[in-house]
Scaffold this motif. Structure first.
Motif, PDB file in Angstrom:
ATOM      1  N   GLU A  11      51.923 -26.645 -26.105  1.00 11.45           N
ATOM      2  CA  GLU A  11      52.522 -25.331 -26.423  1.00 11.45           C
ATOM      3  C   GLU A  11      53.350 -25.413 -27.704  1.00 11.45           C
ATOM      4  OE1 GLU A  11      53.007 -26.012 -22.643  1.00 11.45           O
ATOM      5  OE2 GLU A  11      50.952 -25.253 -22.867  1.00 11.45           O
ATOM      6  N   ASP A  12      53.655 -26.633 -28.109  1.00 17.72           N
ATOM      7  CA  ASP A  12      54.511 -26.808 -29.286  1.00 17.72           C
ATOM      8  C   ASP A  12      53.874 -27.896 -30.153  1.00 17.72           C
ATOM      9  OD1 ASP A  12      56.598 -26.949 -31.053  1.00 17.72           O
ATOM     10  OD2 ASP A  12      57.926 -28.092 -29.712  1.00 17.72           O
ATOM     11  N   LYS A  13      52.742 -27.515 -30.749  1.00 23.76           N
ATOM     12  CA  LYS A  13      51.961 -28.507 -31.493  1.00 23.76           C
ATOM     13  C   LYS A  13      52.654 -28.901 -32.787  1.00 23.76           C
ATOM     14  CE  LYS A  13      47.310 -27.106 -30.186  1.00 23.76           C
ATOM     15  NZ  LYS A  13      46.059 -26.568 -30.760  1.00 23.76           N
ATOM     16  N   ASN A  39      53.775 -31.489 -27.063  1.00 26.14           N
ATOM     17  CA  ASN A  39      53.420 -30.568 -26.017  1.00 26.14           C
ATOM     18  C   ASN A  39      52.375 -29.598 -26.580  1.00 26.14           C
ATOM     19  OD1 ASN A  39      53.525 -28.559 -24.053  1.00 26.14           O
ATOM     20  ND2 ASN A  39      55.696 -29.038 -23.639  1.00 26.14           N
ATOM     21  N   GLU A  41      41.528 -28.251 -25.109  1.00 28.10           N
ATOM     22  CA  GLU A  41      41.987 -26.928 -25.519  1.00 28.10           C
ATOM     23  C   GLU A  41      41.244 -25.915 -24.657  1.00 28.10           C
ATOM     24  OE1 GLU A  41      44.085 -26.002 -27.789  1.00 28.10           O
ATOM     25  OE2 GLU A  41      44.359 -27.684 -29.181  1.00 28.10           O
TER      26      GLU A  41
END
Lengths: 932, 66, 315
Positions: free
Chosen positions: A740-742, A738, A677
């Motif tokens: 960006e799309d947890k 992804n 992260e």
């Protein structure tokens, strides 16, 4: 002096047992006497026969008489008997008389107490995989070949070109997992551990070499940059260097007619067929054990794994199945340099433990010649100019240089030699120094990098301080590089000799600071690595203090259930704790912290405080094994629902066989919670394996259970890949998400719902689960106070910074300080144990000596000039400078010669000109500049 | 001016560039004989003073590498 | 301005009476117009000699270096930043210095004012916030104050003291309004040949009196490199090479430490603008390390540390 290198040799047989092995070694004929060979290369320059250069991955040619590479040890040529036609030219050319055509193989029998196998690995040969075209298409190369292409000593001298037409490629593709993670085509089911990182590195370096707009694309399945600072490097390659990463397995490579370019066909992430043309393709080939190594393993009677690596256990990662034989490096399992170096240290320490009773019984030591005091004498310089056969004399007018030197100030003796480095010249040189009363010596020959120690030894043998010496490089940096300009080369040689004369005249005898080593150790941290390290130190006869902050030994291992090999952790941990407690000479201090530290390598004094009383211990070395902790997640609803757990909490359920597990019908794991992260841009390395191990455990307990692992890349490196395969076979579902799309976690109407976007369908998938396990990051325990006490530093992520990322993974830049376990970086138990032993092994190289001598070439402060500004104190990477605390010069800087590495950073930074670097101080450099 | 040849002082780090210069020799790379190499223990030891002094003493160029 | 002078005197008197400090370092009226002098007040009576005008251009931090006893010192932005630097470099102990912070209105350049009155004798100069009143033999003229500020005060980045024990008067505007990055701009626009020509031109008048070094609070070495003789880095003559060596190395020694106080230029008897050199170095330090010297006691100066991620700057 205590290492004998038997190059060009093979093991024929091994008999006996630990402590009493008898090893038969067969040394093949080299046809050159390595004692006589000076490595000058004159033979190869005249050899008429060319042969394939295996070192350069067969991409170049060498002569039939050859040396593998310029840095080879021993630096001796050999004759390739298969290529040699026996013309006799080399024998005529070799002025050292080293050629032995009648050389025959020799057999030796060695009596040894233990054996370590560091036999290494080989790269996978992809010629059998016809869809890749390797061998058929010249511009498809292996990564090993590409390494040589990038290398300055490679076939193209570091110029990035492709093999077919020597054109500079504008587009290069890397194909990952060639010969790894592939049971269909090659039978290597495991992950080779190193290829992702080296591919990223090669791409970045290729871009550096090519400059500008080289297009690099890496085709991969999972990006496995799990090592220390690797993820950062990957991020940088992707975001800043513009390396493209394409998640896809290329199924066919075809050659484009005429151009030699290569067309890659693959299915992209969205499932569409794609093709793209590249100028060159690099196959990231995996590592595998060679048949020769397997043969050797059989000779030794060692067990190997299904993947043909040496079988070891998690708790004795370098012990083979036969007692007394240890293994390190890639035969233990595919691994990179730092892990191999750790293994090597661990093996050394394990051997030391086993042979502790016989320690020093066969150690060879050197006779000391008393040193003549020449301080204050007028400089009397002897100049020895080397012909190096014809290597120097063939270009440079050696006699001219010699006669020129004779006219320089303070030069009282000059001569020239055929080979200054040869044994008899060395003896003559010592004689001459003595006879002519010389107090300074210059050798004008090859490179000080290879030969300075040899000549310095001659000075020592002649009773002259070895720092009264200077070497002039008239071969590597003169005759060899100005072959076509003999006059200019001779001119240059004279200039260099003149510079050296003005330099050496100013040299002073230097003392090598002597430092007593207190024969004991302090280990901070009582987890697995700390205990292993302490035990190893104590077993080798050194009083060891093991300090643990909490009330129990065991560290993080106390919370773990099973290893990935299925071994029970708690029982092994208890064994280790029992061994620690039973070891005489090992003192455990629980609930204790270090509150004060003084001193440095060899002589630390630390104050230990257990809340009730303070105790002062003196120790020669310190091992930092302070561990790391589990991140308390702030996402995915952790803390809001009892069914949401961390990985360690799930292990606890297994350990106690919690009835809660019985009611679980669906389980979900989310990976990379807090790792990779922006605020923690490192991979926690162990979580993928840990989650899969636990997923399998759940499946074993209840085969009907639905188990999902939501991940970003699965990083089951090495043989741990087997576990990933097993999990998939057992029906564990792996869904990539992804960043960006947890995944979204929602406790809804008593149910726990995890929603994740399926990458193949591109649609959200809702999973109702009874158990959600978060694979949380391992977070460092940044302890600034401890770091300040011992003058060690952290990296950007808060883990301790080791001396060298590759070559010094278990030690600090600060002398006498060693490092292991999670404090260094997240790692598994076997890796922690290996590093614990490695730290002990490294520490013992110090402790094995009662006194050590450091180099005389260290910085020194003249307090009269020092203005106390403190730049030296803050700039020194080794904490050598400090302020004088009392007396006439209080507040001024001083330098601890035992800690100083002689880099000269302080001297250059000192505005007041108070610091000089002994051996190459400002006056000497200035004198050389003046003499240019 | 046409046969004028510059004299270049090269300060090379013992651990990298000096070794590279050795390797250039091993590889028999040919380059002009204008440089005079001074080996320093680390480019960290490079004082700006050395550059100025070299120029003062008639060197035409200074190369620091490490 | 008079108001600040009054407050300085009152505070200094108090500190000396209460024996908080042994000495108050400030300025007193100079014996010639437009040149106030550093002054050391040891007794409450002497406190009344202190003044605060636009001609307080010596950097008082210089006098703190290794000075015994406990001293109070008057410090505007740059001086306070130099004090911070000196504390970091162990030349001053924080506990032994009592900093009287003050806002600098921008100091005046006597040379610029004199240039307005060629061949005339100035006897007295007074000022208020807007204007300067110049009086001389047979004339009296008012000038707009802001046009006669010293160059470095135009580009000042910190007019208020950054570290102080007591602030005298009110905090004023933080900056001088000019763009400090422009100080180095002339160099950056040139190619290497014209840069060298400009450099030669800039320093051609230097007589190496070392006034710039002596007034600089960064130059406190017991033996300056110019005075060393083994090796002798710099000759004693007026050779160009010696002049250049001195100025280049002096600038190097100041890199990452210079607060642009302007004392060097004010002290130079031949009017050399050596700030252009230090200005370029400080700009680089700002750009590469995001660092300005002397803003706090904690941040280590970037050039005294080695970090693996230090910017790799070539050219």
């Amino acid at each position: 002096m205590n290492i004998d290198i038997l190059a060009n040799s093979e093991i024929e047989s091994v008999q006996g047992e630990q402590g009493y092995f008898e090893v038969k070694v067969r040394t093949k004929a080299r046809y050159i006497d390595p004692q006589a060979c000076t490595g000058c290369g004159e033979c190869a320059a005249h050899c008429p026969i060319s042969a394939v250069d295996v070192y350069n991955q067969s991409m170049g040619e060498r002569r039939a008489i050859y040396i593998d590479y310029a840095q080879a040890v021993p630096l001796s040529f050999a004759i390739d008997q298969e290529a040699c036609i026996g013309c006799g030219l080399c024998e005529k050319m070799c002025l050292a008389g080293a050629i032995k055509y009648d050389d025959a193989p020799q057999q030796n029998t060695l009596q040894v107490g233990s054996i370590t196998l560091a036999v290494g690995t080989r790269t996978f040969d992809p010629s059998g995989l016809d869809f890749l075209g390797y061998g058929r298409f010249p511009n498809v190369v292996t990564s090993a070949e590409f390494e040589r292409i990038l290398s300055a000593s490679g076939p193209y001298f570091g110029h990035l070109m492709r093999p077919l037409d020597r054109e500079e490629p504008r587009k290069i593709a890397w194909l990952q997992c060639v010969g790894s993670r592939d049971t269909n085509n090659c039978g290597n089911a495991y992950c080779s551990s190193v290829c992702c990182m080296y591919a990223v590195k090669e791409a970045v370096i290729a871009k550096e070499h090519a400059g500008g707009d080289l297009d690099c694309a890496v085709f991969y399945m999972d990006m496995r940059t799990y090592g220390k600072d690797f993820e950062r490097y990957y991020d940088q390659a992707r975001e800043e260097e513009g390396v493209r990463f394409i998640r896809s397995r290329v199924h066919t490579i075809t050659e484009v007619e005429e151009s030699g370019d290569l067309e890659l066909s693959f299915v992209d992430d969205a499932g569409r067929m794609q093709s793209e043309v590249f100028n060159m393709v690099v196959l990231s080939v995996g590592l595998e054990t060679s048949p020769q190594t397997l043969e050797l393993a059989e000779k030794f009677g060692l067990e190997v794994t299904d993947n043909r690596f040496c079988r070891t256990s998690t708790f004795a990662p370098i012990a083979t199945s036969r007692e007394g034989i240890t293994v390190c490096g890639a035969f233990q399992g595919p691994k990179d340099i730092p892990s191999s170096v750790v293994d090597a240290g661990a093996a050394a320490s394990a051997v030391g433990e086993a042979l502790a009773s016989a320690r020093f019984s066969e150690t060879r030591t050197k006779e000391v010649v008393p040193e003549k005091n020449v301080q204050g004498e007028r400089p009397s310089i002897g100049v020895f100019v080397c012909k190096c056969g014809s290597n120097i004399a063939g270009v440079i007018d050696v006699a001219g240089v010699r006669d020129y030197a004779a006219k320089l100030p303070f030069v009282d003796y000059v001569t020239d030699n055929l080979y200054t480095c040869s044994q008899n010249t060395q003896e003559d040189m010592a004689e001459i120094i003595h006879e002519k009363n010389l107090n300074r010596v210059i050798v004008a020959s090859c490179s000080p990098k290879t030969h300075e120690p040899l000549f310095q030894e001659t000075l020592t043998n002649a009773g002259i301080n070895k720092y009264l010496f200077s070497m002039v490089n008239i071969r590597n940096q003169d005759s060899w590089v100005h072959r076509n300009n003999p006059d200019l080369a001779t001119e240059k040689a004279k200039d260099l000799v003149r510079m050296a004369v003005s330099n050496v005249a100013l040299k002073e005898p230097l003392e090598e600071p002597e430092l007593g080593i207190h024969q004991s150790a302090l280990v901070i941290g009582g987890g697995i690595s700390g205990m292993t390290s302490a035990l190893s130190l104590a077993r080798q006869g050194h009083d060891t203090h093991l300090v643990e902050q909490s009330s129990a030994l065991g560290g993080q291992a106390r919370f773990l259930y099973k290893t990935w090999k299925g071994e029970d952790i708690q029982s092994h941990l208890q064994e280790l704790i029992a061994a620690v407690q039973a070891e005489p000479g090992l003192q455990v201090h629980l609930q204790t912290s270090v509150t004060q530290v003084d001193g440095f390598v060899g002589n630390f004094t630390s104050t230990l405080d257990n809340g009730e009383k303070e105790q002062t211990v003196t120790h020669g070395v310190t091992v930092m094994a302070t561990g790391a902790g589990e991140l308390e997640p702030a996402e995915y609803g952790y803390g809001q629902d009892a069914r949401i757990k961390t990985a360690l909490e799930l292990d606890r359920l297994f350990q106690t066989d919690d009835p809660e597990l019985k009611s679980v019908n669906t389980a979900v794991f989310i990976q990379c919670v807090g790792s990779r992260e922006p605020e923690r841009p490192y991979c926690s390395r162990v979580c993928c394996t840990h989650s899969i191990q636990n997923a399998l455990e759940l499946k074993t307990r209840n085969p009907a259970m639905n188990v999902y692992v939501l991940h970003r890349d699965i990083r089951t490196y090495g043989e741990k890949e087997n576990l990933y395969n097993q999990a998939r076979q057992a029906g564990v579902l792996f869904i990539r998400y992804n960043p960006e799309d947890k995944p979204v976690v929602q406790p809804k109407d008593g149910n726990l719902t995890v929603t994740v976007t399926d990458p193949i369908l591109g649609r959200p998938l809702e999973i109702q689960t009874d158990l959600l396990t978060l694979a949380t990051a391992i977070v460092p325990k940044r302890d600034e106070q401890l770091a300040n006490f011992f003058k060690i530093s952290h990296n950007d992520d808060g883990f301790f910074a080791e001396r060298h990322a590759k070559m010094g993974p278990a030690e600090f830049a600060t002398d006498g300080m060693f490092l292991c376990g999670l404090a260094h970086y997240p790692k598994s138990i076997d890796e922690s144990i290996a590093q614990g032993k490695a730290a002990a092994g490294k520490a013992i190289t110090l402790l094995a000596q009662e006194v050590i001598h450091s180099s005389g070439e260290v910085a020194r402060v003249d307090p009269m000039y020092c203005s106390s500004c403190g730049v030296c104190v803050s700039i020194c990477p080794y904490s050598a400078p400090s302020f004088i605390e009392e007396g006439r010069f209080a507040g001024k800087a001083q330098i601890n010669p035992s800690l100083c590495k002689g880099c000269g950073l302080c001297a250059a930074s000192c505005r007041s000109g108070a610091i000089s670097l002994r051996g190459s101080d400002n006056r000497q450099i200035y004198a050389m500049i003046e003499a240019i | 001016m046409s046969d004028w040849e510059p004299k270049i002082a090269a300060f090379l780090c013992n651990w990298c560039s000096y070794g590279a210069a050795d390797l250039a020799g091993v590889s028999r790379m040919q380059y002009p004989a204008n440089i005079r190499i001074i080996r320093i223990p680390c480019t960290g030891a490079m004082s700006p003073n050395f550059i100025l002094q070299s120029l003062r003493h008639g060197v035409d160029g200074v190369w620091v590498s490490g | 301005m008079n108001d600040i002078t009054q407050q300085i005197r009152t505070t200094a008197r108090r500190l000396l009476e209460e024996k908080t400090v042994d000495c108050v370092i400030g300025y007193r009226k100079g014996t010639v117009p437009m040149q106030e002098e550093p002054y050391f007040a040891y007794s409450p009576e002497e406190a009344d000699t202190l003044v605060w005008t636009g001609f307080c251009v010596n950097n008082l931090a210089n006098f703190l270096i290794k000075r015994p006893g406990r001293n109070a010192i008057l410090a505007q932005g740059c001086v306070s930043r130099n004090i911070v630097g000196l504390i970091k470099e162990n030349q001053v102990q924080r506990e032994n210095v009592y900093i009287l912070g003050v806002h600098s209105p921008g100091m005046l350049d006597a040379e610029k004012i004199k240039a307005q009155f060629p061949d005339r004798v100035i006897t007295k100069v007074t000022e208020d916030e807007q204007e300067i009143l110049v009086q001389g033999w047979g004339f009296e003229e008012r000038l707009e104050r802001k046009k006669f500020k010293r160059n470095n005060c135009f580009t000042c980045t910190h007019r208020n003291a950054v570290l102080y024990d007591e602030f005298i008067g009110e905090q004023g505007p933080g900056t001088g309004g000019g763009n400090i990055d422009k100080v180095a701009a002339p160099w950056e626009a040139m190619d290497s040949d014209s840069r060298w020509a400009a450099f030669e031109d800039a320093f051609k008048d230097c007589i190496r009196c070392y006034a710039c070094r002596n007034v600089c609070p960064l130059c406190y070495c017991d033996v300056c490199f110019v005075d060393e003789n083994n090796p002798q880095w710099v000759g004693k003559s007026q050779l160009d090479a010696d002049i250049y060596t001195f100025h280049i190395l002096r600038a190097f020694h100041c890199a990452g430490r210079c607060t642009d106080c302007g004392a060097c230029e004010s002290a130079c008897p031949v009017g050399i603008k050596m700030r252009t050199l230090t200005g370029k170095l400080e700009k680089d330090i700002r750009e590469f390390y995001d660092y300005q010297p002397g803003l706090d006691l904690e941040t280590p100066p970037p050039l005294t540390l080695y970090r693996p991620n230090d910017p790799d700057v070539a050219g």
